[in-house]
Scaffold this active site. Sequence first.
Site, PDB file in Angstrom:
ATOM      1  N   LYS A 204       5.731 -15.270  -6.392  1.00 59.86           N
ATOM      2  CA  LYS A 204       5.086 -13.782  -5.991  1.00 59.86           C
ATOM      3  C   LYS A 204       4.245 -13.821  -4.890  1.00 59.86           C
ATOM      4  O   LYS A 204       5.050 -12.942  -4.310  1.00 59.86           O
ATOM      5  CB  LYS A 204       3.933 -13.749  -7.013  1.00 59.86           C
ATOM      6  CG  LYS A 204       1.965 -13.258  -6.385  1.00 59.86           C
ATOM      7  CD  LYS A 204       2.502 -11.483  -7.534  1.00 59.86           C
ATOM      8  CE  LYS A 204       1.648 -10.915  -6.727  1.00 59.86           C
ATOM      9  NZ  LYS A 204       1.317  -9.786  -7.201  1.00 59.86           N
ATOM     10  N   CYS A 258      -2.645  -6.748  -1.411  1.00 63.14           N
ATOM     11  CA  CYS A 258      -0.775  -6.894  -1.759  1.00 63.14           C
ATOM     12  C   CYS A 258      -0.414  -7.953  -0.763  1.00 63.14           C
ATOM     13  O   CYS A 258      -0.405  -8.722  -0.322  1.00 63.14           O
ATOM     14  CB  CYS A 258      -0.369  -6.589  -2.978  1.00 63.14           C
ATOM     15  SG  CYS A 258      -1.302  -5.928  -4.455  1.00 63.14           S
TER      16      CYS A 258
HETATM   17  N1  SAJ Z   1       4.843   0.506   3.722  1.00 64.61           N
HETATM   18  C1  SAJ Z   1       5.380   0.715   5.496  1.00 64.61           C
HETATM   19  N2  SAJ Z   1       6.763   0.487   5.039  1.00 64.61           N
HETATM   20  C2  SAJ Z   1       7.731   0.666   4.230  1.00 64.61           C
HETATM   21  C3  SAJ Z   1       7.645   0.654   2.463  1.00 64.61           C
HETATM   22  C4  SAJ Z   1       5.389   0.432   3.102  1.00 64.61           C
HETATM   23  O1  SAJ Z   1       4.401   0.997   6.348  1.00 64.61           O
HETATM   24  O2  SAJ Z   1       9.309   1.052   4.676  1.00 64.61           O
HETATM   25  C5  SAJ Z   1       3.491   0.500   3.657  1.00 64.61           C
HETATM   26  C6  SAJ Z   1       2.555   1.787   2.708  1.00 64.61           C
HETATM   27  O3  SAJ Z   1       2.363   2.909   3.598  1.00 64.61           O
HETATM   28  C7  SAJ Z   1       0.915   0.256   2.001  1.00 64.61           C
HETATM   29  C8  SAJ Z   1       2.137  -1.069   2.481  1.00 64.61           C
HETATM   30  O4  SAJ Z   1       3.471  -0.982   2.919  1.00 64.61           O
HETATM   31  O5  SAJ Z   1       0.401   1.147   3.478  1.00 64.61           O
HETATM   32  C9  SAJ Z   1       2.013  -1.754   0.708  1.00 64.61           C
HETATM   33  O6  SAJ Z   1       2.802  -0.345  -0.039  1.00 64.61           O
HETATM   34  P1  SAJ Z   1       3.651  -1.057  -0.756  1.00 64.61           P
HETATM   35  O7  SAJ Z   1       4.357   0.351  -1.625  1.00 64.61           O
HETATM   36  O8  SAJ Z   1       4.990  -1.822  -0.525  1.00 64.61           O
HETATM   37  O9  SAJ Z   1       2.988  -2.109  -1.784  1.00 64.61           O
HETATM   38  P2  SAJ Z   1       1.833  -2.163  -3.129  1.00 64.61           P
HETATM   39  O10 SAJ Z   1       0.508  -3.021  -1.936  1.00 64.61           O
HETATM   40  O11 SAJ Z   1       1.140  -1.104  -3.343  1.00 64.61           O
HETATM   41  O12 SAJ Z   1       1.903  -2.451  -4.516  1.00 64.61           O
HETATM   42  C10 SAJ Z   1       3.028  -4.191  -3.462  1.00 64.61           C
HETATM   43  C11 SAJ Z   1       4.437  -3.681  -4.811  1.00 64.61           C
HETATM   44  N3  SAJ Z   1       4.917  -5.087  -4.175  1.00 64.61           N
HETATM   45  C12 SAJ Z   1       6.434  -4.934  -4.010  1.00 64.61           C
HETATM   46  O13 SAJ Z   1       6.723  -4.363  -4.331  1.00 64.61           O
HETATM   47  C13 SAJ Z   1       7.167  -5.910  -3.439  1.00 64.61           C
HETATM   48  C14 SAJ Z   1       3.789  -4.338  -5.865  1.00 64.61           C
HETATM   49  O14 SAJ Z   1       5.783  -4.726  -7.293  1.00 64.61           O
HETATM   50  C15 SAJ Z   1       3.073  -5.520  -6.519  1.00 64.61           C
HETATM   51  O15 SAJ Z   1       2.632  -6.002  -7.644  1.00 64.61           O
HETATM   52  C16 SAJ Z   1       1.861  -5.631  -5.735  1.00 64.61           C
HETATM   53  O16 SAJ Z   1       2.030  -4.984  -4.361  1.00 64.61           O
HETATM   54  C17 SAJ Z   1       0.659  -7.092  -5.866  1.00 64.61           C
HETATM   55  O17 SAJ Z   1      -0.027  -6.840  -7.102  1.00 64.61           O
HETATM   56  O18 SAJ Z   1       1.448  -8.262  -5.325  1.00 64.61           O
END
Ligand code: SAJ
Length: 420
Positions: A204, A258
Site C-alpha cells: 500500500k 496519501c
Molecule cells: N500529481 C502531480 N503529477 C501527476 C499526478 C499527480 O503533480 O502526474 C499531484 C496531484 O495534483 C495531487 C497529488 O499529486 O496534488 C496526488 O494526487 P493523486 O490523484 O495521484 O492521488 P490521491 O492522493 O488523490 O489518491 C492516491 C491514489 N493512489 C494512487 O493512485 C497510487 C489512491 O488510489 C489511493 O487510494 C490514495 O492515494 C490513498 O488513499 O492512499
Amino acid sequence: MKITTIGLGYIGLPTSVLFATHGHEVRGVDANPAVVETLNRGYIHIEEEGLQKLYSQALQSGSFEASLTPSESDAFIIAVPTPNKDDEHKSCDLSYVVSAVESILPYIQKGNLIIVESTIGPRTTEDVVQPILEAAGFTIGEDLFLAHCPERVLPGNIAHELVHNPRIIGGVTTNCTEAAKAMYGTVVQGELIEATASEAELSKLMENTYRDVNIALANELAKIGLDLEINALKVIEMANRHPRVNLHSPGPGVGGHCLAIDPYFVAAASPKFSPLIQTARKINTSMPQFIVETTSKLMASAPNNKVTVFGLTYKGNIDDTRESPAKEISEMLQFAGYDVTEYDPHVEYANIEIEAACQDSSLILVLTDHSEFKTIPASATQVMRQAQILDTKAIVKQHEGELFNLGNMYEQIRKIPQEM
Ligand code: SAJ
C-alpha cells in the site's frame, strides 16, 4: 456477521455502509459525539458521491448504528487516521491505532477477527498490534485472527472502488488471511490477493510512493528544462510515445492525504536504505517555492503586483484543500507582498465571479487542473492589466493573451531583465 468499525471517516464510514448493505450487522464507532449524533439522525458527515443513498438504505434496514463505544462482535475493523509524527523522518503516528486496539480489548472474544485498514508503517501489524492482543491473552492465528487489509480507493469514487478494486488481504498467519478473505469476499467483487501483513503494509505504501517518486522525476525535469531552455512538457509528451515509458506530469507540488504522507512511513522505517524516496519528497515539497520564484520572475516587469490564483484544492475537480500546494503557494505569494486574489469554483469562499477575480490583475496563476480552467474566457483576460497566464498544470486549452506553462516559461523569463 456482527462487525464493529472503529473510526467513521472517509474510509471507515463507506466501509461500514458497504458491509451493512450486504447482510451484516454493523456498529460504527467514532470518538466524536457530533459525528455519532449526525449519523444517528440519518445524515452522513462527509462528502462522497452516492454514499448518502446507501447509508439511508443501511439505516432503514436496521443494519447500521453509530455509537461512541464498541460492543461484542465477530469482527472489528480499525479505520482511524495515521498522520505523520513530528520527528526526523516524519514517521507514522500510531497513537490513534493503538488507542483503537486498546478500546476494543474488553469486547474481544475467542474466534474474533481484527482488521487494520488504516495506512500504517511497514511491520506495524506484527510489531505493534499483535503484541497488544497477545498481552491480553490471545494467540494470533489460533484463537484470534489479525490482518492488515489496506484501502486503495480514490476519493470521489469510493463506493464503486471499495467493491471493484482488487483488495490485498494480509494476514499475520495463513489462518488469519483465510478469515479476513472470507469476510471481504462477502462484499468485494475484485480479486482478493493473499499476502502477509507486512507485505500488505509495504505494498500500500509503495503504491503511493511510486507515484510520488515519479512525480518528483517530472518536477525535476521541469526545473532542468527551465535551466537548459528546453520545453520539458514537449519532452514528456514525446518520451511517453515510447511503449515502456510513462513520465508523470510536473506541477506545483504534491498534495492530498496519501502521496504527501505515505512515503515518509517507508523512509522512517528504513532511513538508511531509502535515499531515493527521501529525495523525491524533498523535490516535491520544493515545488511551491519554485513556483513562487518563477512567478516573481514573470512579475518582475508587470504593471502592478496583483496575481490571481486559479485553483486552491490539492487536485482538480474536488473541493479538498488539505495539504494543498496551491494554498501554500497563494500564502507564500501574499507573504512576499503580492496582492493575491483567490479564485476557485470548487471552494466556497473563493467561488467569486471570474471577471472580479481577474480585474486589474497582471498574472493568472493556474495551480489546479479543474475542468473549468480548460477555457479562460476573454471577459476575464480583457479586464487584466496584463493578460498573462502561468499554467502550472497544463490544463488551459482556450484563452486570450500570453500563456506559459512549466515547459515553455523560459521563453518569457529570459526576455525579462531579472532583479533576482
Ligand atoms: N500529481 C502531480 N503529477 C501527476 C499526478 C499527480 O503533480 O502526474 C499531484 C496531484 O495534483 C495531487 C497529488 O499529486 O496534488 C496526488 O494526487 P493523486 O490523484 O495521484 O492521488 P490521491 O492522493 O488523490 O489518491 C492516491 C491514489 N493512489 C494512487 O493512485 C497510487 C489512491 O488510489 C489511493 O487510494 C490514495 O492515494 C490513498 O488513499 O492512499
